[in-house]
Design a protein around this motif. Sequence first.
Motif, short mmCIF file in Angstrom:
data_model
loop_
_atom_site.label_atom_id
_atom_site.label_comp_id
_atom_site.label_asym_id
_atom_site.label_seq_id
_atom_site.Cartn_x
_atom_site.Cartn_y
_atom_site.Cartn_z
N ALA A 2 0.85 -1.20 0.00
CA ALA A 2 0.00 0.00 0.00
C ALA A 2 0.88 1.25 0.00
CB ALA A 2 -0.90 0.00 1.23
N PRO A 3 0.55 2.23 -0.84
CA PRO A 3 1.29 3.50 -0.80
C PRO A 3 1.14 4.16 0.57
CG PRO A 3 0.00 3.34 -2.81
CD PRO A 3 -0.44 2.20 -1.92
N ARG A 4 2.06 5.03 0.91
CA ARG A 4 2.00 5.77 2.18
C ARG A 4 0.64 6.46 2.30
NH1 ARG A 4 5.76 10.73 4.14
NH2 ARG A 4 5.15 10.60 6.32
N GLY A 18 10.86 0.50 -4.66
CA GLY A 18 9.96 1.48 -5.24
C GLY A 18 8.84 0.90 -6.09
N TYR A 19 8.60 -0.41 -6.02
CA TYR A 19 7.51 -1.02 -6.77
C TYR A 19 6.24 -1.01 -5.93
CZ TYR A 19 11.46 -2.79 -9.40
OH TYR A 19 12.62 -2.89 -10.10
N GLY A 20 5.11 -1.14 -6.59
CA GLY A 20 3.85 -1.23 -5.89
C GLY A 20 3.40 -2.67 -5.74
N SER A 26 5.69 -19.17 -13.44
CA SER A 26 6.73 -20.01 -14.03
C SER A 26 6.18 -20.85 -15.16
CB SER A 26 7.35 -20.91 -12.96
OG SER A 26 6.40 -21.81 -12.46
N THR A 27 7.07 -21.15 -16.11
CA THR A 27 6.77 -22.01 -17.23
C THR A 27 7.94 -22.96 -17.42
OG1 THR A 27 5.56 -20.19 -18.28
CG2 THR A 27 6.13 -22.06 -19.68
N ASN A 28 7.63 -24.25 -17.44
CA ASN A 28 8.67 -25.27 -17.60
C ASN A 28 9.82 -25.10 -16.60
OD1 ASN A 28 7.27 -26.40 -19.80
ND2 ASN A 28 8.24 -24.96 -21.20
N GLY A 29 9.47 -24.75 -15.38
CA GLY A 29 10.46 -24.61 -14.32
C GLY A 29 11.24 -23.31 -14.37
N ARG A 30 10.94 -22.42 -15.30
CA ARG A 30 11.62 -21.12 -15.40
C ARG A 30 10.73 -20.03 -14.84
NH1 ARG A 30 14.48 -19.71 -21.10
NH2 ARG A 30 15.44 -17.93 -20.10
N GLY A 31 11.14 -19.44 -13.73
CA GLY A 31 10.33 -18.42 -13.08
C GLY A 31 10.60 -17.03 -13.63
N THR A 32 9.57 -16.20 -13.58
CA THR A 32 9.68 -14.82 -14.04
C THR A 32 9.04 -13.90 -13.00
OG1 THR A 32 9.51 -15.51 -16.35
CG2 THR A 32 9.03 -13.20 -15.88
N TRP A 33 9.74 -12.82 -12.65
CA TRP A 33 9.22 -11.77 -11.78
C TRP A 33 8.89 -10.57 -12.64
CZ3 TRP A 33 8.03 -12.25 -6.74
CH2 TRP A 33 8.59 -13.30 -6.03
N SER A 34 7.74 -9.96 -12.43
CA SER A 34 7.34 -8.75 -13.14
C SER A 34 6.93 -7.70 -12.13
CB SER A 34 6.17 -9.04 -14.09
OG SER A 34 6.53 -10.03 -15.03
N ASN A 35 7.33 -6.45 -12.35
CA ASN A 35 7.05 -5.35 -11.43
C ASN A 35 5.90 -4.51 -11.95
OD1 ASN A 35 9.40 -6.02 -9.89
ND2 ASN A 35 10.60 -5.05 -11.50
N MET A 36 5.08 -4.04 -11.01
CA MET A 36 3.92 -3.21 -11.35
C MET A 36 3.84 -1.98 -10.46
SD MET A 36 1.08 -6.21 -11.82
CE MET A 36 1.73 -7.28 -10.54
N SER A 37 3.16 -0.96 -10.94
CA SER A 37 2.90 0.23 -10.15
C SER A 37 1.60 0.07 -9.37
CB SER A 37 2.73 1.46 -11.06
OG SER A 37 3.90 1.69 -11.78
N LEU A 38 1.55 0.65 -8.19
CA LEU A 38 0.31 0.76 -7.41
C LEU A 38 0.29 2.16 -6.84
CD1 LEU A 38 -2.29 -0.29 -6.18
CD2 LEU A 38 -0.95 -1.26 -4.32
N GLN A 39 -0.42 3.05 -7.52
CA GLN A 39 -0.49 4.43 -7.11
C GLN A 39 -1.94 4.83 -6.89
OE1 GLN A 39 1.47 6.49 -10.30
NE2 GLN A 39 3.49 5.86 -9.63
N ILE A 40 -2.12 5.73 -5.95
CA ILE A 40 -3.47 6.23 -5.65
C ILE A 40 -3.46 7.73 -5.86
CG2 ILE A 40 -5.20 6.57 -3.84
CD1 ILE A 40 -4.18 3.97 -2.56
N TYR A 41 -4.47 8.21 -6.54
CA TYR A 41 -4.64 9.64 -6.77
C TYR A 41 -5.66 10.14 -5.76
CZ TYR A 41 -2.31 8.30 -11.02
OH TYR A 41 -1.41 7.76 -11.90
N THR A 42 -5.24 11.10 -4.93
CA THR A 42 -6.17 11.65 -3.94
C THR A 42 -6.82 12.90 -4.50
OG1 THR A 42 -4.48 13.01 -2.86
CG2 THR A 42 -4.78 10.78 -2.02
N GLN A 43 -8.07 13.04 -4.19
CA GLN A 43 -8.81 14.21 -4.67
C GLN A 43 -9.93 14.47 -3.68
OE1 GLN A 43 -11.14 13.80 -8.30
NE2 GLN A 43 -10.18 15.68 -9.02
N ASP A 44 -10.11 15.73 -3.30
CA ASP A 44 -11.21 16.06 -2.40
C ASP A 44 -12.54 15.74 -3.08
OD1 ASP A 44 -9.95 16.87 -0.08
OD2 ASP A 44 -9.61 18.88 -0.85
N ALA A 45 -13.48 15.25 -2.28
CA ALA A 45 -14.80 14.87 -2.83
C ALA A 45 -15.61 16.07 -3.20
CB ALA A 45 -15.55 14.05 -1.80
#
Length: 184
Positions: free
Chosen positions: A76-78, A157-159, A165-184
Amino acid sequence: MARRVSKVSAGVLMAGSALLVSPPSMAAEPRPQLVDAAEAPDPIAPGASGTAVVGLRNVGHVDARNDGQMYMELWAPRYSYFTAPTLTPVGDAPGGWSCKGDAAVEGRPYKSTILKCSSDKKGVVAAAREAVRWKVQMSVSPQAPADTVLHNAGEDGYGAVLYHSTNGRGTWSNMSLQIYTQDA
């Protein structure tokens, strides 16, 4: 009159001819290429709850597949936290996720800063040239600054990260998790 060939020139000629006679089986096998496919979600006002989205796009020419167990960890972002131990597929994204957090207290609303999820789902993770996304339920602290972006808070710095894994070969992929705050 004989011509002299330098050792460097001879080496280049030999390497070049080796490339020409290499059997087809030595050619590089096409692989999926998963990159971050962040999506701008609807804003969440400080003190409110909403949905955040993580995703990957396969920019390769072959499907990314899984034949083992998948694992996803999200941070979770700060100024925010997860409000449910769930990871929900959007569209064709793989599902079957079982998640747990770090701060669930019995008898109180769920509140966690990390989600650790796993799935035994086999098959296509991300089709060639397509994006896959998952959503999570989040809440933003009333103390969060308004009209700003709450950035990734994970390791390096990832979110979020996805492992498959495929055929015993693992893969790691990084993604963003950002939240945009806005007053209602």
